[in-house]
Scaffold this motif. Structure first.
Motif, PDB file in Angstrom:
ATOM      1  N   ARG A 266       0.831  -1.204   0.000  1.00 45.97           N
ATOM      2  CA  ARG A 266       0.000   0.000   0.000  1.00 45.97           C
ATOM      3  C   ARG A 266       0.870   1.260   0.000  1.00 45.97           C
ATOM      4  NH1 ARG A 266      -3.138  -0.792   5.431  1.00 45.97           N
ATOM      5  NH2 ARG A 266      -0.986  -1.341   5.981  1.00 45.97           N
ATOM      6  N   VAL A 267       0.384   2.295  -0.647  1.00 43.80           N
ATOM      7  CA  VAL A 267       1.021   3.604  -0.580  1.00 43.80           C
ATOM      8  C   VAL A 267       0.230   4.430   0.428  1.00 43.80           C
ATOM      9  CG1 VAL A 267       1.579   5.716  -1.826  1.00 43.80           C
ATOM     10  CG2 VAL A 267       1.915   3.486  -2.924  1.00 43.80           C
ATOM     11  N   ILE A 268       0.897   4.763   1.532  1.00 42.23           N
ATOM     12  CA  ILE A 268       0.248   5.446   2.650  1.00 42.23           C
ATOM     13  C   ILE A 268       0.854   6.841   2.774  1.00 42.23           C
ATOM     14  CG2 ILE A 268      -0.224   5.361   5.133  1.00 42.23           C
ATOM     15  CD1 ILE A 268       0.421   2.262   4.825  1.00 42.23           C
ATOM     16  N   CYS A 269       0.088   7.843   2.480  1.00 47.32           N
ATOM     17  CA  CYS A 269       0.584   9.221   2.521  1.00 47.32           C
ATOM     18  C   CYS A 269       0.531   9.760   3.942  1.00 47.32           C
ATOM     19  CB  CYS A 269      -0.242  10.116   1.602  1.00 47.32           C
ATOM     20  SG  CYS A 269      -0.021   9.741  -0.138  1.00 47.32           S
ATOM     21  N   VAL A 270       1.601  10.407   4.352  1.00 46.97           N
ATOM     22  CA  VAL A 270       1.639  11.092   5.640  1.00 46.97           C
ATOM     23  C   VAL A 270       1.257  12.541   5.387  1.00 46.97           C
ATOM     24  CG1 VAL A 270       3.056  11.757   7.613  1.00 46.97           C
ATOM     25  CG2 VAL A 270       3.395   9.526   6.530  1.00 46.97           C
ATOM     26  N   GLY A 271      -0.020  12.829   5.556  1.00 50.36           N
ATOM     27  CA  GLY A 271      -0.510  14.181   5.370  1.00 50.36           C
ATOM     28  C   GLY A 271      -1.099  14.436   3.987  1.00 50.36           C
ATOM     29  N   THR A 272      -1.962  15.420   3.953  1.00 50.11           N
ATOM     30  CA  THR A 272      -2.625  15.784   2.696  1.00 50.11           C
ATOM     31  C   THR A 272      -1.651  16.386   1.688  1.00 50.11           C
ATOM     32  OG1 THR A 272      -3.246  17.932   3.636  1.00 50.11           O
ATOM     33  CG2 THR A 272      -4.844  16.141   3.842  1.00 50.11           C
ATOM     34  N   THR A 273      -0.565  16.996   2.165  1.00 48.71           N
ATOM     35  CA  THR A 273       0.397  17.581   1.224  1.00 48.71           C
ATOM     36  C   THR A 273       1.152  16.493   0.468  1.00 48.71           C
ATOM     37  OG1 THR A 273       2.138  17.769   2.912  1.00 48.71           O
ATOM     38  CG2 THR A 273       0.657  19.664   2.614  1.00 48.71           C
ATOM     39  N   SER A 274       1.516  15.413   1.159  1.00 46.84           N
ATOM     40  CA  SER A 274       2.161  14.292   0.480  1.00 46.84           C
ATOM     41  C   SER A 274       1.220  13.674  -0.537  1.00 46.84           C
ATOM     42  CB  SER A 274       2.588  13.230   1.502  1.00 46.84           C
ATOM     43  OG  SER A 274       3.537  13.739   2.400  1.00 46.84           O
ATOM     44  N   LEU A 275      -0.049  13.567  -0.142  1.00 41.58           N
ATOM     45  CA  LEU A 275      -1.047  12.990  -1.048  1.00 41.58           C
ATOM     46  C   LEU A 275      -1.216  13.846  -2.291  1.00 41.58           C
ATOM     47  CD1 LEU A 275      -4.441  11.420  -0.031  1.00 41.58           C
ATOM     48  CD2 LEU A 275      -4.291  12.976  -1.961  1.00 41.58           C
ATOM     49  N   ARG A 276      -1.344  15.162  -2.101  1.00 46.77           N
ATOM     50  CA  ARG A 276      -1.529  16.047  -3.247  1.00 46.77           C
ATOM     51  C   ARG A 276      -0.312  16.016  -4.169  1.00 46.77           C
ATOM     52  NH1 ARG A 276      -1.774  21.256  -2.287  1.00 46.77           N
ATOM     53  NH2 ARG A 276      -3.047  21.711  -4.115  1.00 46.77           N
ATOM     54  N   THR A 277       0.866  15.821  -3.589  1.00 46.67           N
ATOM     55  CA  THR A 277       2.087  15.764  -4.388  1.00 46.67           C
ATOM     56  C   THR A 277       2.073  14.560  -5.322  1.00 46.67           C
ATOM     57  OG1 THR A 277       3.361  16.862  -2.642  1.00 46.67           O
ATOM     58  CG2 THR A 277       4.602  15.663  -4.311  1.00 46.67           C
ATOM     59  N   ILE A 278       1.864  13.377  -4.762  1.00 46.55           N
ATOM     60  CA  ILE A 278       1.962  12.188  -5.615  1.00 46.55           C
ATOM     61  C   ILE A 278       0.787  12.074  -6.580  1.00 46.55           C
ATOM     62  CG2 ILE A 278       3.344  10.986  -3.896  1.00 46.55           C
ATOM     63  CD1 ILE A 278       0.930   9.199  -3.323  1.00 46.55           C
ATOM     64  N   GLU A 279      -0.341  12.667  -6.221  1.00 47.91           N
ATOM     65  CA  GLU A 279      -1.475  12.628  -7.145  1.00 47.91           C
ATOM     66  C   GLU A 279      -1.348  13.693  -8.240  1.00 47.91           C
ATOM     67  OE1 GLU A 279      -4.021  10.454  -7.328  1.00 47.91           O
ATOM     68  OE2 GLU A 279      -3.227   9.266  -5.651  1.00 47.91           O
ATOM     69  N   SER A 280      -0.324  14.540  -8.134  1.00 47.95           N
ATOM     70  CA  SER A 280      -0.113  15.592  -9.141  1.00 47.95           C
ATOM     71  C   SER A 280       0.847  15.174 -10.251  1.00 47.95           C
ATOM     72  CB  SER A 280       0.444  16.859  -8.469  1.00 47.95           C
ATOM     73  OG  SER A 280      -0.492  17.413  -7.569  1.00 47.95           O
ATOM     74  N   VAL A 281       1.581  14.083 -10.049  1.00 43.39           N
ATOM     75  CA  VAL A 281       2.611  13.707 -11.013  1.00 43.39           C
ATOM     76  C   VAL A 281       2.035  12.811 -12.098  1.00 43.39           C
ATOM     77  CG1 VAL A 281       4.387  13.866  -9.236  1.00 43.39           C
ATOM     78  CG2 VAL A 281       3.368  11.651  -9.749  1.00 43.39           C
TER      79      VAL A 281
END
Length: 359
Positions: A266-281
């Protein structure tokens, strides 16, 4: 979907004003989005919910002491500014024809928030630290922010460390005794106006425990802007426009995340900023690609997640874009139920508050 769908009443006493003495002592509300169960735990036990081959994605941005108190040079009026975004890098400029007498000088252009704004029109000169740092307002932007050109001698970061204060959110009214408590233990790249607060719960020891379990760690960078905390002002959620933030995701980070996905982790993001980063690429043929740039991605219910499986996050402001992001991952009704449970059980909210894990 309406903004009011994400509203909840929060007692003021549940807003955490100071961090706990032990970062990992925070409580942890665990949401299982598969079966709808809610569990109460403590953050120090977070490794129990992680499996070998999973990947934690952490935002290693570092908060700068971005709050500066100064005065207008013409009237002496007090001025407070908040550094939001650096537009140019320092440039070394000689001030003498004699190289031996050259003194390092730099001009920096930043986007800033000014208080009180009415006193700072284009052309205003501001002074900080009795001449140590000076700035000229060169433009008033449409949203009321300003662009400022700084002039100083030496290294900007050292001057900022001397003159600046940590830009704590407005709902925190107590002064922070140790400014390092508004940094993650893995903070590395300076540039944020706010901390990626989900990461504040981790200690070096906890990260070592997680790595020893075979969990992969991937570090990305997103410099958090204050737009993260701005309320959604439109009635229709779909009409909201997000602020833009600078991010970097390296080839190494992509390879770690891709390896976890390929092996069933699983890819588990620590925080919404990490999530927004990887979903932006870019995400092509099941693989992330490295990228550097700006993102204004807005994630709300109905969004299809390309990479993210789970999320570690704090409790967010009502009607905020962050509430909408969390609801996109776990479902709005489930998230609202969890928030009401957290309020009933007197969890601590916002930046210095407790955490939530969505699995």
């Amino acid at each position: 979907m309406k903004t009011k769908d994400f509203y909840f009443e929060l007692p003021t006493e549940l807003i955490a004003q100071t961090p706990l003495s032990d970062r990992a002592a925070s409580r942890l509300l665990v949401l299982n989005k598969q079966n709808g169960q809610i569990k109460h735990d403590f953050f120090k036990n977070i490794a129990n919910y992680l499996n070998k081959g999973d990947c934690l994605v952490l935002n290693n941005t570092k908060v700068i002491p971005a709050r500066l108190i100064g005065r207008k040079t013409d009237t002496g009026a007090a001025i407070e500014i908040l550094l939001l975004r650096r537009e140019t890098s320092p440039v070394m400029q000689p001030i003498s024809a004699n190289p031996v007498e050259e003194i390092p000088q730099s001009d920096d252009i930043w986007e800033i928030l000014v208080k009180p704004g009415k006193k700072c029109r284009a052309g205003a000169i501001l002074d900080f630290g009795e001449g140590i740092l000076k700035g000229e307002i060169i433009e008033v932007l449409e949203d009321g922010n300003r662009r400022i050109k700084f002039t100083y001698q030496g290294i900007f970061e050292e001057i900022l460390d001397k003159l600046g204060e940590m830009p704590l959110p407005p709902y925190i009214t107590k002064k922070l005794a140790d400014k390092n408590r508004y940094q993650t233990v893995y903070a590395k790249h300076e540039g944020s106006a706010a901390a990626p607060t989900a990461g504040l719960h981790f200690t070096e020891g906890l990260l070592s425990e997680i790595k020893a379990k075979g969990v992969l760690l991937a570090y990305v960078t997103l410099h958090v802007g204050l737009g993260t905390f701005r309320p959604v002002k439109v009635e229709n959620v779909a009409l909201h426009h997000m602020h833009s933030e600078y991010y970097e995701i390296s080839k190494e980070a992509c390879e770690i995340i891709n390896r976890a996905k390929a092996n069933g982790g699983r890819v588990i993001c620590v925080g919404t900023t990490s999530l927004r980063t990887i979903e932006s690429v870019p995400f092509l043929k099941g693989m992330m690609k490295p990228k550097t740039g700006d993102t204004d991605i807005f994630i709300y219910p109905g969004y299809h997640f390309n990479i993210t499986d789970s999320l570690i996050t704090n409790f967010h402001l009502p009607e905020s874009s962050l509430m909408m992001l969390v609801s996109a991952l776990a479902g709005r009704e489930f998230v609202m139920t969890a928030y009401h449970e957290a309020i009933k059980e007197k969890y601590r909210f916002f930046s210095f508050g407790d955490a939530m894990l969505i699995v």
